[in-house]
Design a protein around this motif. Sequence first.
Motif, PDB file in Angstrom:
ATOM      1  N   PRO A 191       0.839  -1.196   0.000  1.00 29.33           N
ATOM      2  CA  PRO A 191       0.000   0.000   0.000  1.00 29.33           C
ATOM      3  C   PRO A 191       0.873   1.244   0.000  1.00 29.33           C
ATOM      4  CG  PRO A 191       0.141  -0.881   2.208  1.00 29.33           C
ATOM      5  CD  PRO A 191       0.870  -1.856   1.316  1.00 29.33           C
ATOM      6  N   SER A 192       0.267   2.391  -0.219  1.00 31.84           N
ATOM      7  CA  SER A 192       1.007   3.641  -0.109  1.00 31.84           C
ATOM      8  C   SER A 192       1.200   3.980   1.373  1.00 31.84           C
ATOM      9  CB  SER A 192       0.234   4.777  -0.793  1.00 31.84           C
ATOM     10  OG  SER A 192      -0.953   5.062  -0.069  1.00 31.84           O
ATOM     11  N   ILE A 193       2.108   4.909   1.622  1.00 30.44           N
ATOM     12  CA  ILE A 193       2.318   5.356   3.003  1.00 30.44           C
ATOM     13  C   ILE A 193       1.028   5.953   3.561  1.00 30.44           C
ATOM     14  CG2 ILE A 193       3.454   7.112   4.417  1.00 30.44           C
ATOM     15  CD1 ILE A 193       5.191   4.757   4.010  1.00 30.44           C
ATOM     16  N   GLY A 194       0.311   6.723   2.735  1.00 27.36           N
ATOM     17  CA  GLY A 194      -0.940   7.324   3.191  1.00 27.36           C
ATOM     18  C   GLY A 194      -1.961   6.278   3.586  1.00 27.36           C
ATOM     19  N   GLU A 195      -2.083   5.213   2.797  1.00 29.77           N
ATOM     20  CA  GLU A 195      -3.012   4.137   3.128  1.00 29.77           C
ATOM     21  C   GLU A 195      -2.604   3.447   4.424  1.00 29.77           C
ATOM     22  OE1 GLU A 195      -4.596   2.548  -1.210  1.00 29.77           O
ATOM     23  OE2 GLU A 195      -2.568   2.023  -0.563  1.00 29.77           O
ATOM     24  N   CYS A 196      -1.308   3.292   4.605  1.00 30.12           N
ATOM     25  CA  CYS A 196      -0.801   2.643   5.819  1.00 30.12           C
ATOM     26  C   CYS A 196      -1.113   3.483   7.055  1.00 30.12           C
ATOM     27  CB  CYS A 196       0.707   2.427   5.683  1.00 30.12           C
ATOM     28  SG  CYS A 196       1.428   1.444   7.008  1.00 30.12           S
ATOM     29  N   ILE A 197      -0.935   4.798   6.952  1.00 26.65           N
ATOM     30  CA  ILE A 197      -1.236   5.681   8.081  1.00 26.65           C
ATOM     31  C   ILE A 197      -2.730   5.675   8.373  1.00 26.65           C
ATOM     32  CG2 ILE A 197      -1.306   8.086   8.824  1.00 26.65           C
ATOM     33  CD1 ILE A 197       1.398   6.836   9.212  1.00 26.65           C
ATOM     34  N   ASP A 198      -3.563   5.664   7.326  1.00 24.19           N
ATOM     35  CA  ASP A 198      -5.014   5.580   7.534  1.00 24.19           C
ATOM     36  C   ASP A 198      -5.371   4.317   8.308  1.00 24.19           C
ATOM     37  OD1 ASP A 198      -5.501   7.945   6.235  1.00 24.19           O
ATOM     38  OD2 ASP A 198      -6.074   7.022   4.328  1.00 24.19           O
ATOM     39  N   MET A 199      -4.722   3.212   7.961  1.00 25.73           N
ATOM     40  CA  MET A 199      -4.970   1.951   8.656  1.00 25.73           C
ATOM     41  C   MET A 199      -4.571   2.059  10.124  1.00 25.73           C
ATOM     42  SD  MET A 199      -3.133  -0.885   9.918  1.00 25.73           S
ATOM     43  CE  MET A 199      -1.635  -1.052   8.952  1.00 25.73           C
ATOM     44  N   ILE A 200      -3.419   2.658  10.401  1.00 23.02           N
ATOM     45  CA  ILE A 200      -2.943   2.786  11.779  1.00 23.02           C
ATOM     46  C   ILE A 200      -3.866   3.700  12.587  1.00 23.02           C
ATOM     47  CG2 ILE A 200      -1.071   3.696  13.218  1.00 23.02           C
ATOM     48  CD1 ILE A 200       0.884   2.755  11.071  1.00 23.02           C
ATOM     49  N   GLU A 201      -4.335   4.775  11.962  1.00 26.00           N
ATOM     50  CA  GLU A 201      -5.252   5.675  12.666  1.00 26.00           C
ATOM     51  C   GLU A 201      -6.520   4.945  13.091  1.00 26.00           C
ATOM     52  OE1 GLU A 201      -5.920   9.077  10.201  1.00 26.00           O
ATOM     53  OE2 GLU A 201      -4.083  10.085  10.858  1.00 26.00           O
ATOM     54  N   GLY A 202      -7.000   4.036  12.224  1.00 26.98           N
ATOM     55  CA  GLY A 202      -8.195   3.280  12.570  1.00 26.98           C
ATOM     56  C   GLY A 202      -7.925   2.159  13.551  1.00 26.98           C
ATOM     57  N   LYS A 203      -6.836   1.432  13.325  1.00 24.87           N
ATOM     58  CA  LYS A 203      -6.583   0.222  14.111  1.00 24.87           C
ATOM     59  C   LYS A 203      -6.040   0.522  15.504  1.00 24.87           C
ATOM     60  CE  LYS A 203      -4.283  -4.268  13.879  1.00 24.87           C
ATOM     61  NZ  LYS A 203      -3.400  -5.159  13.114  1.00 24.87           N
ATOM     62  N   THR A 204      -5.224   1.554  15.646  1.00 27.63           N
ATOM     63  CA  THR A 204      -4.589   1.851  16.933  1.00 27.63           C
ATOM     64  C   THR A 204      -4.912   3.254  17.432  1.00 27.63           C
ATOM     65  OG1 THR A 204      -2.757   0.388  16.338  1.00 27.63           O
ATOM     66  CG2 THR A 204      -2.403   1.867  18.190  1.00 27.63           C
ATOM     67  N   ALA A 266       5.430 -13.341   9.263  1.00 30.75           N
ATOM     68  CA  ALA A 266       4.044 -13.308   8.783  1.00 30.75           C
ATOM     69  C   ALA A 266       3.904 -12.461   7.524  1.00 30.75           C
ATOM     70  CB  ALA A 266       3.133 -12.777   9.882  1.00 30.75           C
ATOM     71  N   ARG A 267       5.013 -11.919   7.017  1.00 26.40           N
ATOM     72  CA  ARG A 267       5.018 -11.040   5.832  1.00 26.40           C
ATOM     73  C   ARG A 267       4.124  -9.815   6.062  1.00 26.40           C
ATOM     74  NH1 ARG A 267       7.522 -15.480   4.768  1.00 26.40           N
ATOM     75  NH2 ARG A 267       8.120 -16.043   2.624  1.00 26.40           N
ATOM     76  N   LYS A 268       4.080  -9.335   7.296  1.00 25.53           N
ATOM     77  CA  LYS A 268       3.252  -8.166   7.582  1.00 25.53           C
ATOM     78  C   LYS A 268       3.797  -6.928   6.871  1.00 25.53           C
ATOM     79  CE  LYS A 268       0.768  -8.835  11.879  1.00 25.53           C
ATOM     80  NZ  LYS A 268      -0.475  -8.387  11.260  1.00 25.53           N
ATOM     81  N   LYS A 269       2.893  -6.159   6.314  1.00 24.40           N
ATOM     82  CA  LYS A 269       3.284  -4.899   5.683  1.00 24.40           C
ATOM     83  C   LYS A 269       3.049  -3.776   6.690  1.00 24.40           C
ATOM     84  CE  LYS A 269       2.500  -6.463   0.952  1.00 24.40           C
ATOM     85  NZ  LYS A 269       1.818  -7.737   1.178  1.00 24.40           N
ATOM     86  N   SER A 270       3.858  -3.806   7.742  1.00 24.24           N
ATOM     87  CA  SER A 270       3.803  -2.768   8.765  1.00 24.24           C
ATOM     88  C   SER A 270       4.411  -1.486   8.198  1.00 24.24           C
ATOM     89  CB  SER A 270       4.539  -3.215  10.024  1.00 24.24           C
ATOM     90  OG  SER A 270       5.900  -3.472   9.738  1.00 24.24           O
ATOM     91  N   ALA A 271       4.283  -0.398   8.944  1.00 21.28           N
ATOM     92  CA  ALA A 271       4.701   0.904   8.422  1.00 21.28           C
ATOM     93  C   ALA A 271       6.175   0.951   7.979  1.00 21.28           C
ATOM     94  CB  ALA A 271       4.417   1.988   9.460  1.00 21.28           C
ATOM     95  N   PRO A 272       7.126   0.437   8.772  1.00 24.89           N
ATOM     96  CA  PRO A 272       8.517   0.481   8.292  1.00 24.89           C
ATOM     97  C   PRO A 272       8.717  -0.335   7.011  1.00 24.89           C
ATOM     98  CG  PRO A 272       8.431   0.014  10.644  1.00 24.89           C
ATOM     99  CD  PRO A 272       7.035  -0.123  10.131  1.00 24.89           C
ATOM    100  N   VAL A 273       7.993  -1.446   6.894  1.00 28.89           N
ATOM    101  CA  VAL A 273       8.092  -2.279   5.685  1.00 28.89           C
ATOM    102  C   VAL A 273       7.532  -1.525   4.487  1.00 28.89           C
ATOM    103  CG1 VAL A 273       7.327  -4.418   4.581  1.00 28.89           C
ATOM    104  CG2 VAL A 273       8.007  -4.428   6.993  1.00 28.89           C
ATOM    105  N   VAL A 274       6.362  -0.908   4.651  1.00 30.24           N
ATOM    106  CA  VAL A 274       5.758  -0.157   3.550  1.00 30.24           C
ATOM    107  C   VAL A 274       6.653   1.004   3.129  1.00 30.24           C
ATOM    108  CG1 VAL A 274       3.810   1.316   2.899  1.00 30.24           C
ATOM    109  CG2 VAL A 274       3.405  -0.809   4.142  1.00 30.24           C
TER     110      VAL A 274
END
Length: 358
Positions: A191-204, A266-274
């Motif tokens: 995903p893009s960095i923006g999409e990743c941040i949106d996910m983090i804002e919702g999830k955490t 787990a091949r997670k696409k966490s923020a540092p990975v993205v």
Amino acid sequence: MIESPVSTAPRTAATETRRTPAHAGMPVPRGVLHARLLLPPALTYCIDRLEPRLRDMCGYQLGVHDEHGHPTGSAHGKLIRPAFALLCAKACGGELVDAVPAAVAVELVHNASLVHDDIMDGDRERRHRPTVWARYGIPMAILAGDAMFALAFEALGTPERRPADHHLARTLRELMAGQSRDLRFERLGAPSIGECIDMIEGKTGALLGSACRLGALYGSAPTPVAEAFGRFGLDLGVAFQLLDDLLGIWGDPKATGKPVGSDLQARKKSAPVVAALTAGRAASRRLAELYQTSGPFETGQLVLAAELIDAAGGRAWAREEARRRIDAAWQHLAAVDIPGEARNDLEELTTFLIDREW
């Protein structure tokens, strides 16, 4: 409505020197000490309404029961979210005990989401012991998570707290949206960095923001002030998740409670990975190729993946964005008049949240 345990719970916490593994050498902040005193009896009071099997499972997850169903007198986890709820109430002129319903509600939601996350991620261990689904099976674990979501709304209390009910419901919606994005990222390309941040804002971010906003509401703050506390918590939640993502790659298992490199395995696409995958560097391409391989990573591959994320700038980006979010969080409260002791306690808890081995 939570009544019985709150009326008899201590209102203050003496200083102690116990440490948590992820914060070795740091004194436990007063906010967490307050939560340790006030939360266990209130959580126990809530789960005692459940049928015995679900009560024991929820108690096991929360740490108020051991694996045999016996009371422990304590609760598991760092209790960061309920601590913020309590301190935000105090910062708005309320009493700590006024915010116990809010603190209990966010802790129940947090643990319900952890139970469901562990099922979705296939994690068999959390906090150095079997996860709920690994111990009791997936169907019952799903019910236990659902039960804690339901208890969270009960915990908020009487009809005049309808704004709190509405806000918690919105938080759950945002939490589910964030989790949905997280699962989708695992199946799709980076995903893009923006999409990743949106996910983090919702999830955490949404849940910590809710803890702070609800705490302020239960401290009788006017709506604009409660909203400022909510934005404060959201930005802190994003910063916390970014630092937690770093620990998921480079953290000591003794501190994280998870196996070495579990997020990478787990091949997670966490923020540092993205951030690394989208950096457009040679290391980004090599990391993408490594992530596309099948089967478990060998030890050497785990080491290589971590090195590639660092080389592509993912580690540095996550650190810098976390720092930016922390600064933004405090800006939201710049115009709020917070009593000196309450501000000191909030600052101490914030430091405890973010000053980790990352």
